[in-house]
Design an enzyme around this catalytic site. Structure first.
Site, PDB file in Angstrom:
ATOM      1  N   LYS A  13       0.841  -1.213   0.000  1.00 56.84           N
ATOM      2  CA  LYS A  13       0.000   0.000   0.000  1.00 56.84           C
ATOM      3  C   LYS A  13       0.875   1.262   0.000  1.00 56.84           C
ATOM      4  O   LYS A  13       2.072   1.201   0.335  1.00 56.84           O
ATOM      5  CB  LYS A  13      -0.892   0.022   1.257  1.00 56.84           C
ATOM      6  CG  LYS A  13      -0.099   0.103   2.593  1.00 56.84           C
ATOM      7  CD  LYS A  13       0.175   1.495   3.028  1.00 56.84           C
ATOM      8  CE  LYS A  13       1.148   1.851   4.056  1.00 56.84           C
ATOM      9  NZ  LYS A  13       2.253   1.299   4.572  1.00 56.84           N
ATOM     10  N   ASN A  55      13.048 -14.545   0.217  1.00 61.56           N
ATOM     11  CA  ASN A  55      13.597 -13.180   0.121  1.00 61.56           C
ATOM     12  C   ASN A  55      14.709 -12.942   1.133  1.00 61.56           C
ATOM     13  O   ASN A  55      15.628 -12.174   0.887  1.00 61.56           O
ATOM     14  CB  ASN A  55      12.525 -12.111   0.361  1.00 61.56           C
ATOM     15  CG  ASN A  55      11.450 -12.089  -0.693  1.00 61.56           C
ATOM     16  OD1 ASN A  55      10.444 -12.748  -0.525  1.00 61.56           O
ATOM     17  ND2 ASN A  55      11.661 -11.363  -1.780  1.00 61.56           N
ATOM     18  N   SER A 135       7.970 -12.036  -1.902  1.00 65.15           N
ATOM     19  CA  SER A 135       7.350 -10.735  -2.113  1.00 65.15           C
ATOM     20  C   SER A 135       8.110  -9.871  -3.106  1.00 65.15           C
ATOM     21  O   SER A 135       9.338  -9.938  -3.199  1.00 65.15           O
ATOM     22  CB  SER A 135       7.286  -9.991  -0.773  1.00 65.15           C
ATOM     23  OG  SER A 135       6.554  -8.798  -0.943  1.00 65.15           O
ATOM     24  N   GLY A 140      10.381  -3.122   5.043  1.00 68.46           N
ATOM     25  CA  GLY A 140      10.754  -1.993   5.904  1.00 68.46           C
ATOM     26  C   GLY A 140      10.870  -0.679   5.168  1.00 68.46           C
ATOM     27  O   GLY A 140      11.651   0.180   5.557  1.00 68.46           O
ATOM     28  N   ALA A 141      10.109  -0.493   4.081  1.00 67.50           N
ATOM     29  CA  ALA A 141      10.230   0.739   3.295  1.00 67.50           C
ATOM     30  C   ALA A 141       8.942   1.549   3.320  1.00 67.50           C
ATOM     31  O   ALA A 141       8.780   2.486   2.553  1.00 67.50           O
ATOM     32  CB  ALA A 141      10.629   0.397   1.860  1.00 67.50           C
ATOM     33  N   GLY A 142       7.999   1.175   4.185  1.00 67.17           N
ATOM     34  CA  GLY A 142       6.759   1.950   4.295  1.00 67.17           C
ATOM     35  C   GLY A 142       5.702   1.539   3.290  1.00 67.17           C
ATOM     36  O   GLY A 142       4.720   2.252   3.102  1.00 67.17           O
ATOM     37  N   LEU A 143       5.885   0.374   2.648  1.00 65.34           N
ATOM     38  CA  LEU A 143       4.930  -0.046   1.616  1.00 65.34           C
ATOM     39  C   LEU A 143       4.017  -1.182   2.071  1.00 65.34           C
ATOM     40  O   LEU A 143       3.382  -1.841   1.254  1.00 65.34           O
ATOM     41  CB  LEU A 143       5.687  -0.451   0.338  1.00 65.34           C
ATOM     42  CG  LEU A 143       6.547   0.646  -0.282  1.00 65.34           C
ATOM     43  CD1 LEU A 143       7.206   0.134  -1.554  1.00 65.34           C
ATOM     44  CD2 LEU A 143       5.718   1.893  -0.580  1.00 65.34           C
ATOM     45  N   GLY A 144       3.984  -1.418   3.385  1.00 61.16           N
ATOM     46  CA  GLY A 144       3.032  -2.393   3.912  1.00 61.16           C
ATOM     47  C   GLY A 144       3.426  -3.842   3.663  1.00 61.16           C
ATOM     48  O   GLY A 144       2.561  -4.706   3.540  1.00 61.16           O
ATOM     49  N   SER A 146       4.819  -5.969   5.720  1.00 61.07           N
ATOM     50  CA  SER A 146       4.455  -6.854   6.843  1.00 61.07           C
ATOM     51  C   SER A 146       2.953  -7.121   6.833  1.00 61.07           C
ATOM     52  O   SER A 146       2.507  -8.226   7.142  1.00 61.07           O
ATOM     53  CB  SER A 146       4.905  -6.269   8.176  1.00 61.07           C
ATOM     54  OG  SER A 146       4.176  -5.099   8.470  1.00 61.07           O
ATOM     55  N   ASP A 204      -2.906  -0.620   7.274  1.00 60.12           N
ATOM     56  CA  ASP A 204      -2.127  -1.377   6.282  1.00 60.12           C
ATOM     57  C   ASP A 204      -2.796  -2.715   5.956  1.00 60.12           C
ATOM     58  O   ASP A 204      -2.943  -3.087   4.777  1.00 60.12           O
ATOM     59  CB  ASP A 204      -0.704  -1.648   6.789  1.00 60.12           C
ATOM     60  CG  ASP A 204       0.141  -0.391   6.847  1.00 60.12           C
ATOM     61  OD1 ASP A 204      -0.407   0.698   6.643  1.00 60.12           O
ATOM     62  OD2 ASP A 204       1.356  -0.505   7.115  1.00 60.12           O
TER      63      ASP A 204
HETATM   64  C1  MEV Z   1       1.455   2.735   8.504  1.00 61.13           C
HETATM   65  O1  MEV Z   1       2.030   2.271   7.291  1.00 61.13           O
HETATM   66  C2  MEV Z   1       2.178   3.883   9.020  1.00 61.13           C
HETATM   67  C3  MEV Z   1       1.749   4.428  10.366  1.00 61.13           C
HETATM   68  O2  MEV Z   1       0.584   5.252  10.200  1.00 61.13           O
HETATM   69  C4  MEV Z   1       1.524   3.360  11.409  1.00 61.13           C
HETATM   70  C5  MEV Z   1       0.129   2.722  11.446  1.00 61.13           C
HETATM   71  O3  MEV Z   1      -0.822   3.251  10.844  1.00 61.13           O
HETATM   72  O4  MEV Z   1       0.017   1.685  12.131  1.00 61.13           O
HETATM   73  C6  MEV Z   1       2.870   5.321  10.814  1.00 61.13           C
END
Ligand code: MEV
Length: 357
Positions: A13, A55, A135, A140-144, A146, A204
């Protein structure tokens, strides 16, 4: 119990608006990416449950009979009864997770075992399974990544253990679950996310489950009926960061009533990074606007690509970003949520990564 292999995939995401604020009850607008995580579940009868994560080069196996003997009543019913850190500690002890098991393996293994033990113990006996997860999302790059992992895991285990039906019809390449089943998948995926992030908002896993574009506030998911047809440029600064630590940092600042939050909101929340500022500068020089996405602190930023932009203009900004050492991809948003696939419908690279199908 399922007898054939099951293949599922779920999207990553980007958050267009509201990261961090969403943890504190405000609205977030999030969209599914066309980068996905794939999971293959193969039932067998060798008395083991195996987790393969190509991965990160991880292969772990547990004796099902040994797991069956453990007292796992502390896990509750997936109702967030105990704080996730406490659950993780007890689970680590119960399954004898070695001390040398560090993140990201630790988080992936604990989430898997948590979901496996909670979902599958409703069966007469814990099943023997082989699970491979691969994947296209950078971790760990903010793209969901996990959340996509937890969503795939929850969907596959619920299907294997007959908590929900397999929606793939004969002769079809892809199947999707009903809203009721998606709600159950999402509920368990959220519990998986808690094992990884401690106190996630749930946005997420919601967008990875439903796909498309959605508005999310305090657990309320409102899919957008007509998602905007936006194209974005996704840039990875490759700065590693921890969502868990960044979310905890914002919480502690909020408790101290930070007052300059309305100026460069996310920077003021302490989740910016010099390279994210650089990304914004570079794209601004091309007349484009960018922001960090996800927890920040590094990871990815997004740049809105206006429909009037000509391909050479997009190429120029991509080259300028690559010159900074960043990776970037042009991507469309609003990809489908968790799905089940017929093996032949997946491309060759995915089939090979999942161990050859
Ligand atoms: C989610 O990708 C980023 C945050 O908003 C944490 C969350 O919503 O659990 C920082």
């Amino acid at each position: 119990m399922l007898s054939e292999a099951l293949l599922v995939s779920a999207p990553g995401k980007v958050i267009l608006h509201g990261e961090h604020a969403v943890v504190h009850g405000k609205v977030a607008l999030a969209v599914a990416l066309n980068l996905r995580t794939f999971l293959r579940l193969q039932p067998h009868s060798n008395g083991q449950v195996c987790l393969n994560l190509p991965n990160i080069g991880i292969k772990r196996a547990w004796d099902v009979a040994r797991l069956q003997l453990q007292d796992t009543s502390f896990l509750g019913q997936g109702d967030a009864s105990a704080p996730p850190a406490e659950l993780a500690e007890k689970l680590k002890e119960a399954v004898g997770l070695p001390e040398d098991c560090a993140d990201p393996e630790r988080a992936a293994v604990l989430t898997f075992l948590y979901l496996y033990l909670c979902i599958c113990r409703k069966q007469r006996a814990l099943p023997s399974l082989d699970i491979t997860v691969w994947s296209k999302l950078p971790p760990g790059a903010g793209l969901g990544s996990s959340a996509a992992y937890s969503v795939c895991m929850a969907a596959a285990l619920l299907t294997a253990c007959e908590g929900i039906p397999n929606p793939l019809q004969d002769g079809k390449s892809t199947g999707r679950w009903t809203v009721e089943d998606l709600e159950l998948i999402n509920k368990w995926a959220f519990q998986g996310e808690r094992m990884i992030h401690g106190n996630p908002s749930g946005v997420d896993n919601a967008v990875s489950t439903w796909g498309g574009a959605l508005r999310y506030q305090q657990g309320k998911i409102s899919p957008l009926k007509r998602p905007p047809a936006l194209k974005i440029l996704l840039t990875n600064t490759k700065v590693p960061r921890s969502t868990k630590a960044l979310v905890a940092g914002v919480r502690s600042r909020l408790l101290k009533e930070l007052i300059d939050m309305n100026q460069h909101h996310l920077n003021a929340l302490g989740v910016g990074h010099a390279l994210l500022d650089q990304l914004c500068h570079v794209t601004r020089a091309h007349g484009l606007h960018s922001k960090l996405t996800g927890a920040g602190g590094g990871g990815c930023g997004i740049t809105l690509l206006r429909p009037d932009l000509e391909p050479p203009e997009v190429e120029a900004v991509k080259q300028a970003l690559r010159n900074c050492g960043f990776d970037c991809w042009e991507t469309s948003i609003g990809a489908p949520g968790i799905s089940v696939h017929a093996p032949a419908s997946l491309d060759a690279a995915v089939r090979q990564a999942l161990g050859g199908l």
